[in-house]
Structures are given as C-alpha cells and as structure tokens.
Design a protein around this motif. Structure first.
Motif, PDB file in Angstrom:
ATOM      1  N   ARG A 191       0.882  -1.181   0.000  1.00 56.43           N
ATOM      2  CA  ARG A 191       0.000   0.000   0.000  1.00 56.43           C
ATOM      3  C   ARG A 191       0.907   1.215   0.000  1.00 56.43           C
ATOM      4  O   ARG A 191       1.814   1.322   0.829  1.00 56.43           O
ATOM      5  CB  ARG A 191      -0.885   0.041   1.244  1.00 56.43           C
ATOM      6  N   VAL A 192       0.701   2.096  -0.951  1.00 57.34           N
ATOM      7  CA  VAL A 192       1.534   3.299  -1.041  1.00 57.34           C
ATOM      8  C   VAL A 192       0.647   4.526  -1.233  1.00 57.34           C
ATOM      9  O   VAL A 192      -0.485   4.441  -1.700  1.00 57.34           O
ATOM     10  CB  VAL A 192       2.545   3.225  -2.212  1.00 57.34           C
ATOM     11  N   MET A 193       1.196   5.673  -0.863  1.00 65.41           N
ATOM     12  CA  MET A 193       0.534   6.951  -1.088  1.00 65.41           C
ATOM     13  C   MET A 193       0.953   7.444  -2.471  1.00 65.41           C
ATOM     14  O   MET A 193       2.145   7.575  -2.761  1.00 65.41           O
ATOM     15  CB  MET A 193       0.955   7.952  -0.019  1.00 65.41           C
ATOM     16  N   TYR A 194      -0.032   7.644  -3.343  1.00 64.22           N
ATOM     17  CA  TYR A 194       0.231   8.125  -4.695  1.00 64.22           C
ATOM     18  C   TYR A 194      -0.862   9.112  -5.066  1.00 64.22           C
ATOM     19  O   TYR A 194      -2.046   8.812  -4.939  1.00 64.22           O
ATOM     20  CB  TYR A 194       0.275   6.945  -5.686  1.00 64.22           C
ATOM     21  N   ARG A 195      -0.490  10.288  -5.486  1.00 65.58           N
ATOM     22  CA  ARG A 195      -1.419  11.368  -5.844  1.00 65.58           C
ATOM     23  C   ARG A 195      -2.391  11.678  -4.714  1.00 65.58           C
ATOM     24  O   ARG A 195      -3.573  11.922  -4.935  1.00 65.58           O
ATOM     25  CB  ARG A 195      -2.190  11.049  -7.125  1.00 65.58           C
ATOM     26  N   GLY A 196      -1.920  11.633  -3.487  1.00 67.12           N
ATOM     27  CA  GLY A 196      -2.731  12.023  -2.347  1.00 67.12           C
ATOM     28  C   GLY A 196      -3.696  10.974  -1.845  1.00 67.12           C
ATOM     29  O   GLY A 196      -4.583  11.282  -1.046  1.00 67.12           O
ATOM     30  N   ALA A 197      -3.581   9.750  -2.302  1.00 64.25           N
ATOM     31  CA  ALA A 197      -4.483   8.677  -1.866  1.00 64.25           C
ATOM     32  C   ALA A 197      -3.692   7.388  -1.710  1.00 64.25           C
ATOM     33  O   ALA A 197      -2.631   7.218  -2.301  1.00 64.25           O
ATOM     34  CB  ALA A 197      -5.606   8.473  -2.877  1.00 64.25           C
ATOM     35  N   LEU A 198      -4.231   6.478  -0.888  1.00 61.49           N
ATOM     36  CA  LEU A 198      -3.607   5.175  -0.729  1.00 61.49           C
ATOM     37  C   LEU A 198      -4.017   4.269  -1.884  1.00 61.49           C
ATOM     38  O   LEU A 198      -5.191   4.169  -2.209  1.00 61.49           O
ATOM     39  CB  LEU A 198      -4.019   4.536   0.590  1.00 61.49           C
ATOM     40  N   TRP A 199      -3.052   3.606  -2.476  1.00 63.82           N
ATOM     41  CA  TRP A 199      -3.288   2.698  -3.598  1.00 63.82           C
ATOM     42  C   TRP A 199      -2.729   1.327  -3.257  1.00 63.82           C
ATOM     43  O   TRP A 199      -1.711   1.208  -2.562  1.00 63.82           O
ATOM     44  CB  TRP A 199      -2.567   3.194  -4.851  1.00 63.82           C
ATOM     45  N   ASP A 200      -3.381   0.299  -3.767  1.00 62.11           N
ATOM     46  CA  ASP A 200      -2.823  -1.046  -3.705  1.00 62.11           C
ATOM     47  C   ASP A 200      -1.840  -1.190  -4.847  1.00 62.11           C
ATOM     48  O   ASP A 200      -2.127  -0.807  -5.976  1.00 62.11           O
ATOM     49  CB  ASP A 200      -3.924  -2.108  -3.857  1.00 62.11           C
ATOM     50  N   VAL A 201      -0.676  -1.742  -4.538  1.00 64.98           N
ATOM     51  CA  VAL A 201       0.366  -1.932  -5.544  1.00 64.98           C
ATOM     52  C   VAL A 201       0.659  -3.419  -5.644  1.00 64.98           C
ATOM     53  O   VAL A 201       0.776  -4.103  -4.634  1.00 64.98           O
ATOM     54  CB  VAL A 201       1.645  -1.155  -5.164  1.00 64.98           C
ATOM     55  N   GLU A 202       0.756  -3.899  -6.861  1.00 59.39           N
ATOM     56  CA  GLU A 202       1.083  -5.300  -7.096  1.00 59.39           C
ATOM     57  C   GLU A 202       2.312  -5.361  -7.991  1.00 59.39           C
ATOM     58  O   GLU A 202       2.426  -4.608  -8.956  1.00 59.39           O
ATOM     59  CB  GLU A 202      -0.098  -6.001  -7.766  1.00 59.39           C
ATOM     60  N   LEU A 203       3.199  -6.271  -7.677  1.00 56.85           N
ATOM     61  CA  LEU A 203       4.447  -6.408  -8.412  1.00 56.85           C
ATOM     62  C   LEU A 203       4.261  -7.374  -9.585  1.00 56.85           C
ATOM     63  O   LEU A 203       3.627  -8.412  -9.448  1.00 56.85           O
ATOM     64  CB  LEU A 203       5.519  -6.948  -7.460  1.00 56.85           C
ATOM     65  N   GLU A 204       4.803  -7.009 -10.752  1.00 58.00           N
ATOM     66  CA  GLU A 204       4.749  -7.911 -11.901  1.00 58.00           C
ATOM     67  C   GLU A 204       5.591  -9.145 -11.633  1.00 58.00           C
ATOM     68  O   GLU A 204       6.508  -9.118 -10.800  1.00 58.00           O
ATOM     69  CB  GLU A 204       5.276  -7.209 -13.162  1.00 58.00           C
ATOM     70  N   GLN A 205       5.295 -10.213 -12.360  1.00 56.16           N
ATOM     71  CA  GLN A 205       6.046 -11.461 -12.207  1.00 56.16           C
ATOM     72  C   GLN A 205       7.504 -11.260 -12.623  1.00 56.16           C
ATOM     73  O   GLN A 205       7.797 -10.547 -13.573  1.00 56.16           O
ATOM     74  CB  GLN A 205       5.425 -12.569 -13.061  1.00 56.16           C
ATOM     75  N   GLY A 206       8.400 -11.903 -11.900  1.00 54.60           N
ATOM     76  CA  GLY A 206       9.808 -11.879 -12.259  1.00 54.60           C
ATOM     77  C   GLY A 206      10.586 -10.685 -11.738  1.00 54.60           C
ATOM     78  O   GLY A 206      11.765 -10.557 -12.001  1.00 54.60           O
TER      79      GLY A 206
END
Length: 146
Positions: A107-122
């Motif tokens: 979970r990161v702060m991006y553009r003033g809001a919390l976003w779920d972040v998912e990492l690509e494979q590899g």
C-alpha cells in the motif's frame, strides 16, 4: 439543373462534411455519388445512376473497412500511456506485504491517496522506486525499479 451537377453538389457537400468529422467513410460515399454523376453525364437513366452510386459507395466503404485505415487499433487501455497518464510514473514502495509467503503487494501513497500496488512477475520484491506499468481497477501494477 442537370442531374450530374446535383450528384456532384451532393458529393462535394459530403467531402466538406468529411473534413469536419475526420473519418473516411463519408469520403467513400462521396466517391459513390461522383460515380453516379459520371453515369448521369454518360446519359444513363436515373435508376442506373442510383444503382451505380449505391454499389460503388458500398464497395468503397467495405474496402476501407478492411484496410488498415478502417480498423480501430485495439490496445489495452490499462497499459496505454496515451489513455492513462499514470502509466510510466514512478512510485516509492517502502515495504512489500507477504501474501501467502510471497511479498508481492503493498500500500503506497500516490497522488494524495492510498493505492494497492502489485508487483509484476519476475521482479524482485525489495523496497525502492518502481514504475507503473498497468492499472487494474484500483491496483497499480509496477515493475522495473529505476
């Protein structure tokens, strides 16, 4: 007014309208109308003029539709930076949360809001700066540390 002049005026009107709309389909119909004008100029009866104008207009439209200018380019909007300006932007991930033993989400702060972040494979799941590659709903798919 003579028949061929009426055909050409209609074709010219469609060409002018085409310039405002920006598709080539009205231009193809205008070519059909111009062929009707040629039939009128050749002295053919009105029924033949309409038939030739319709057939030529339909054939030109079908040919345009099958050409590369008539096809819409189908790109995935979730990965297209022309559609979504967040694609290609950098975000900072301080830590990855373990998900069934694999740290792939955060979970990161991006553009003033919390976003779920998912990492690509590899891509290794270490803290750092990542680039947004795709957006799926409210998740940012990231890869390639910069």
């Amino acid at each position: 007014m003579v028949d061929w002049m009426i055909w050409m005026l209609l074709a010219g009107g469609l060409v002018i309208l085409e310039m405002f709309i920006g598709t080539f389909y009205l231009l193809m119909i205008a070519i059909g109308l111009a062929s009707g004008a040629l039939m009128a100029l050749a002295g053919e009866p009105r029924g033949m003029q309409f038939l030739v104008a319709a057939v030529v207009g339909i054939v030109c439209t079908v040919v345009l539709r099958r050409s590369r200018w008539g096809r819409k380019s189908r790109s995935d909007a979730a990965r297209d930076p022309n559609v979504n300006l967040d694609i290609g932007q950098a975000i900072e991930v301080s830590e990855w949360a373990p998900d069934h033993g694999l740290p792939r989400r955060a979970r990161v702060m991006y553009r003033g809001a919390l976003w779920d972040v998912e990492l690509e494979q590899g891509v290794p799941a270490v803290a750092g700066t990542f680039v947004i590659r795709e957006i799926r709903g409210s998740r940012l798919i990231v890869s390639g540390r910069t």
